[in-house]
Design a protein around this motif. Sequence first.
Motif, PDB file in Angstrom:
ATOM      1  N   ASP A  16       0.816  -1.213   0.000  1.00 18.00           N
ATOM      2  CA  ASP A  16       0.000   0.000   0.000  1.00 18.00           C
ATOM      3  C   ASP A  16       0.855   1.271   0.000  1.00 18.00           C
ATOM      4  OD1 ASP A  16      -2.153  -1.817   2.140  1.00 18.00           O
ATOM      5  OD2 ASP A  16      -2.620  -1.217   0.078  1.00 18.00           O
ATOM      6  N   THR A  17       2.151   1.103   0.029  1.00 20.62           N
ATOM      7  CA  THR A  17       3.043   2.255  -0.038  1.00 20.62           C
ATOM      8  C   THR A  17       2.887   2.949  -1.388  1.00 20.62           C
ATOM      9  OG1 THR A  17       4.679   1.329   1.480  1.00 20.62           O
ATOM     10  CG2 THR A  17       5.456   3.006  -0.071  1.00 20.62           C
ATOM     11  N   ALA A  18       2.572   4.234  -1.347  1.00 20.68           N
ATOM     12  CA  ALA A  18       2.305   4.979  -2.582  1.00 20.68           C
ATOM     13  C   ALA A  18       2.084   6.452  -2.249  1.00 20.68           C
ATOM     14  CB  ALA A  18       1.067   4.426  -3.279  1.00 20.68           C
ATOM     15  N   VAL A  19       2.021   7.247  -3.293  1.00 23.82           N
ATOM     16  CA  VAL A  19       1.536   8.624  -3.153  1.00 23.82           C
ATOM     17  C   VAL A  19       0.036   8.581  -3.427  1.00 23.82           C
ATOM     18  CG1 VAL A  19       1.664  10.991  -3.980  1.00 23.82           C
ATOM     19  CG2 VAL A  19       3.745   9.593  -3.877  1.00 23.82           C
ATOM     20  N   TYR A  20      -0.746   9.105  -2.503  1.00 26.34           N
ATOM     21  CA  TYR A  20      -2.200   9.073  -2.614  1.00 26.34           C
ATOM     22  C   TYR A  20      -2.697  10.459  -3.049  1.00 26.34           C
ATOM     23  CZ  TYR A  20      -2.370   4.478  -0.486  1.00 26.34           C
ATOM     24  OH  TYR A  20      -2.220   3.124  -0.249  1.00 26.34           O
ATOM     25  N   TYR A  21      -3.585  10.452  -4.033  1.00 22.80           N
ATOM     26  CA  TYR A  21      -4.091  11.691  -4.606  1.00 22.80           C
ATOM     27  C   TYR A  21      -5.609  11.805  -4.450  1.00 22.80           C
ATOM     28  CZ  TYR A  21       0.395  11.889  -7.115  1.00 22.80           C
ATOM     29  OH  TYR A  21       1.732  11.925  -7.440  1.00 22.80           O
ATOM     30  N   CYS A  22      -6.034  13.000  -4.176  1.00 24.53           N
ATOM     31  CA  CYS A  22      -7.457  13.336  -4.142  1.00 24.53           C
ATOM     32  C   CYS A  22      -7.839  13.894  -5.509  1.00 24.53           C
ATOM     33  CB  CYS A  22      -7.677  14.379  -3.041  1.00 24.53           C
ATOM     34  SG  CYS A  22      -9.356  15.027  -2.921  1.00 24.53           S
ATOM     35  N   TYR A  23      -9.033  13.541  -5.960  1.00 29.30           N
ATOM     36  CA  TYR A  23      -9.509  13.988  -7.274  1.00 29.30           C
ATOM     37  C   TYR A  23     -10.956  14.446  -7.150  1.00 29.30           C
ATOM     38  CZ  TYR A  23     -11.405  13.565 -12.000  1.00 29.30           C
ATOM     39  OH  TYR A  23     -12.030  13.810 -13.196  1.00 29.30           O
ATOM     40  N   GLY A  24     -11.288  15.525  -7.876  1.00 24.71           N
ATOM     41  CA  GLY A  24     -12.663  15.987  -7.913  1.00 24.71           C
ATOM     42  C   GLY A  24     -12.994  16.580  -9.269  1.00 24.71           C
ATOM     43  N   ASN A  25     -14.203  16.333  -9.727  1.00 27.31           N
ATOM     44  CA  ASN A  25     -14.623  16.855 -11.027  1.00 27.31           C
ATOM     45  C   ASN A  25     -15.941  17.608 -10.853  1.00 27.31           C
ATOM     46  OD1 ASN A  25     -15.509  17.169 -13.777  1.00 27.31           O
ATOM     47  ND2 ASN A  25     -14.049  15.569 -14.310  1.00 27.31           N
ATOM     48  N   THR A  26     -15.952  18.868 -11.281  1.00 37.00           N
ATOM     49  CA  THR A  26     -17.144  19.698 -11.149  1.00 37.00           C
ATOM     50  C   THR A  26     -18.049  19.604 -12.371  1.00 37.00           C
ATOM     51  OG1 THR A  26     -16.055  21.620 -12.117  1.00 37.00           O
ATOM     52  CG2 THR A  26     -15.869  21.346  -9.724  1.00 37.00           C
ATOM     53  N   GLY A  27     -17.574  18.894 -13.400  1.00 37.80           N
ATOM     54  CA  GLY A  27     -18.289  18.851 -14.672  1.00 37.80           C
ATOM     55  C   GLY A  27     -17.732  19.876 -15.653  1.00 37.80           C
ATOM     56  N   ARG A  28     -17.097  20.900 -15.104  1.00 34.75           N
ATOM     57  CA  ARG A  28     -16.416  21.886 -15.942  1.00 34.75           C
ATOM     58  C   ARG A  28     -14.908  21.637 -15.922  1.00 34.75           C
ATOM     59  NH1 ARG A  28     -19.584  24.587 -12.575  1.00 34.75           N
ATOM     60  NH2 ARG A  28     -17.792  25.367 -11.396  1.00 34.75           N
ATOM     61  N   ASN A  29     -14.390  21.282 -14.785  1.00 36.04           N
ATOM     62  CA  ASN A  29     -12.951  21.085 -14.631  1.00 36.04           C
ATOM     63  C   ASN A  29     -12.668  19.888 -13.736  1.00 36.04           C
ATOM     64  OD1 ASN A  29     -11.822  23.549 -16.006  1.00 36.04           O
ATOM     65  ND2 ASN A  29     -13.071  24.560 -14.453  1.00 36.04           N
ATOM     66  N   ALA A  30     -11.530  19.280 -13.998  1.00 34.22           N
ATOM     67  CA  ALA A  30     -11.023  18.211 -13.140  1.00 34.22           C
ATOM     68  C   ALA A  30      -9.933  18.793 -12.255  1.00 34.22           C
ATOM     69  CB  ALA A  30     -10.458  17.078 -13.982  1.00 34.22           C
ATOM     70  N   HIS A  31      -9.927  18.398 -10.982  1.00 31.70           N
ATOM     71  CA  HIS A  31      -8.977  18.946 -10.023  1.00 31.70           C
ATOM     72  C   HIS A  31      -8.249  17.819  -9.312  1.00 31.70           C
ATOM     73  CE1 HIS A  31     -10.897  22.919 -10.465  1.00 31.70           C
ATOM     74  NE2 HIS A  31     -12.032  22.237 -10.516  1.00 31.70           N
ATOM     75  N   TRP A  32      -6.978  18.023  -9.092  1.00 32.17           N
ATOM     76  CA  TRP A  32      -6.148  17.058  -8.375  1.00 32.17           C
ATOM     77  C   TRP A  32      -5.494  17.744  -7.182  1.00 32.17           C
ATOM     78  CZ3 TRP A  32      -5.766  11.923  -9.577  1.00 32.17           C
ATOM     79  CH2 TRP A  32      -6.208  11.527 -10.851  1.00 32.17           C
ATOM     80  N   GLY A  33      -5.358  16.977  -6.112  1.00 34.32           N
ATOM     81  CA  GLY A  33      -4.523  17.425  -5.018  1.00 34.32           C
ATOM     82  C   GLY A  33      -3.064  17.215  -5.388  1.00 34.32           C
ATOM     83  N   GLN A  34      -2.175  17.712  -4.538  1.00 30.27           N
ATOM     84  CA  GLN A  34      -0.751  17.604  -4.834  1.00 30.27           C
ATOM     85  C   GLN A  34      -0.199  16.220  -4.507  1.00 30.27           C
ATOM     86  OE1 GLN A  34      -1.984  18.912  -2.133  1.00 30.27           O
ATOM     87  NE2 GLN A  34      -0.718  18.196  -0.425  1.00 30.27           N
ATOM     88  N   GLY A  35      -0.970  15.426  -3.797  1.00 33.94           N
ATOM     89  CA  GLY A  35      -0.542  14.083  -3.433  1.00 33.94           C
ATOM     90  C   GLY A  35       0.100  14.053  -2.057  1.00 33.94           C
ATOM     91  N   ILE A  36      -0.031  12.919  -1.388  1.00 33.92           N
ATOM     92  CA  ILE A  36       0.560  12.769  -0.075  1.00 33.92           C
ATOM     93  C   ILE A  36       1.166  11.362   0.036  1.00 33.92           C
ATOM     94  CG2 ILE A  36      -1.572  11.981   1.053  1.00 33.92           C
ATOM     95  CD1 ILE A  36      -0.660  13.753   3.463  1.00 33.92           C
ATOM     96  N   GLN A  37       2.363  11.297   0.583  1.00 31.81           N
ATOM     97  CA  GLN A  37       3.074  10.024   0.679  1.00 31.81           C
ATOM     98  C   GLN A  37       2.564   9.200   1.859  1.00 31.81           C
ATOM     99  OE1 GLN A  37       5.701   8.735  -1.352  1.00 31.81           O
ATOM    100  NE2 GLN A  37       5.311   6.881  -0.147  1.00 31.81           N
ATOM    101  N   VAL A  38       2.309   7.930   1.592  1.00 32.57           N
ATOM    102  CA  VAL A  38       2.005   6.957   2.637  1.00 32.57           C
ATOM    103  C   VAL A  38       3.014   5.830   2.494  1.00 32.57           C
ATOM    104  CG1 VAL A  38       0.356   5.289   3.525  1.00 32.57           C
ATOM    105  CG2 VAL A  38      -0.442   7.516   2.713  1.00 32.57           C
ATOM    106  N   THR A  39       3.757   5.583   3.544  1.00 29.38           N
ATOM    107  CA  THR A  39       4.756   4.529   3.548  1.00 29.38           C
ATOM    108  C   THR A  39       4.405   3.517   4.622  1.00 29.38           C
ATOM    109  OG1 THR A  39       6.479   6.074   2.807  1.00 29.38           O
ATOM    110  CG2 THR A  39       7.208   3.996   3.776  1.00 29.38           C
ATOM    111  N   VAL A  40       4.242   2.265   4.204  1.00 25.19           N
ATOM    112  CA  VAL A  40       3.909   1.194   5.142  1.00 25.19           C
ATOM    113  C   VAL A  40       5.165   0.358   5.360  1.00 25.19           C
ATOM    114  CG1 VAL A  40       2.384  -0.732   5.657  1.00 25.19           C
ATOM    115  CG2 VAL A  40       1.566   1.174   4.242  1.00 25.19           C
ATOM    116  N   SER A  41       5.702   0.477   6.543  1.00 23.69           N
ATOM    117  CA  SER A  41       6.970  -0.196   6.829  1.00 23.69           C
ATOM    118  C   SER A  41       7.158  -0.338   8.331  1.00 23.69           C
ATOM    119  CB  SER A  41       8.140   0.609   6.238  1.00 23.69           C
ATOM    120  OG  SER A  41       9.383   0.039   6.604  1.00 23.69           O
ATOM    121  N   SER A  42       7.847  -1.405   8.704  1.00 25.67           N
ATOM    122  CA  SER A  42       8.180  -1.595  10.116  1.00 25.67           C
ATOM    123  C   SER A  42       9.563  -1.025  10.401  1.00 25.67           C
ATOM    124  CB  SER A  42       8.109  -3.068  10.485  1.00 25.67           C
ATOM    125  OG  SER A  42       8.953  -3.818   9.639  1.00 25.67           O
TER     126      SER A  42
END
Length: 115
Positions: free
Chosen positions: A89-115
Motif C-alpha cells: 500500500d506504499t504509494a503517493v495518494y491523490y485526491c480527485y474531484g470533477n465539477t463537470g467543468r474542470n477536473a482537479h487534483w490534489g498535490q498528493g501525499i506520501q504513505v509509507t507502510v513499513s516496520s
Amino acid sequence: QAQLVESGGGLVQPGESLRLSCTASESISNFYVMAWYRQAPGKEREVIAQIGSDENKWYPPSGKGRFTISRNYAKNTLLLESDRLTPDDTAVYYCYGNTGRNAHWGQGIQVTVSS
C-alpha cells in the motif's frame, strides 16, 4: 480554481489503519464525482475509491473491502479509510474531484507502510 489538499499520510506500521483527508477550497457539493487515486513507485496511477454526488460509491475489485470513501459536507472534506495496511500500500495518494467543468487534483501525499 478549486484546490484540493490532502493530509494524514506518513509512516504507518504494517497491519495498522490509515485515514486520509482531502479538504476542498470550495463546497464539495460542487463536485459531481470525487475519488482517491494512488501511485506506487514504478507503477501507473490507479483509482482506489470513487464517490458520486448521489453518495453512490465504487471500488475496483482489488480495493473492495479494504478502503472506505466518504464525504463530510460540513467540513468540505473527502475521506479515505483503510485498515490492515501492507507494504504494497506504499504509494503517493491523490485526491480527485470533477465539477463537470474542470477536473482537479490534489498535490498528493506520501504513505509509507513499513516496520
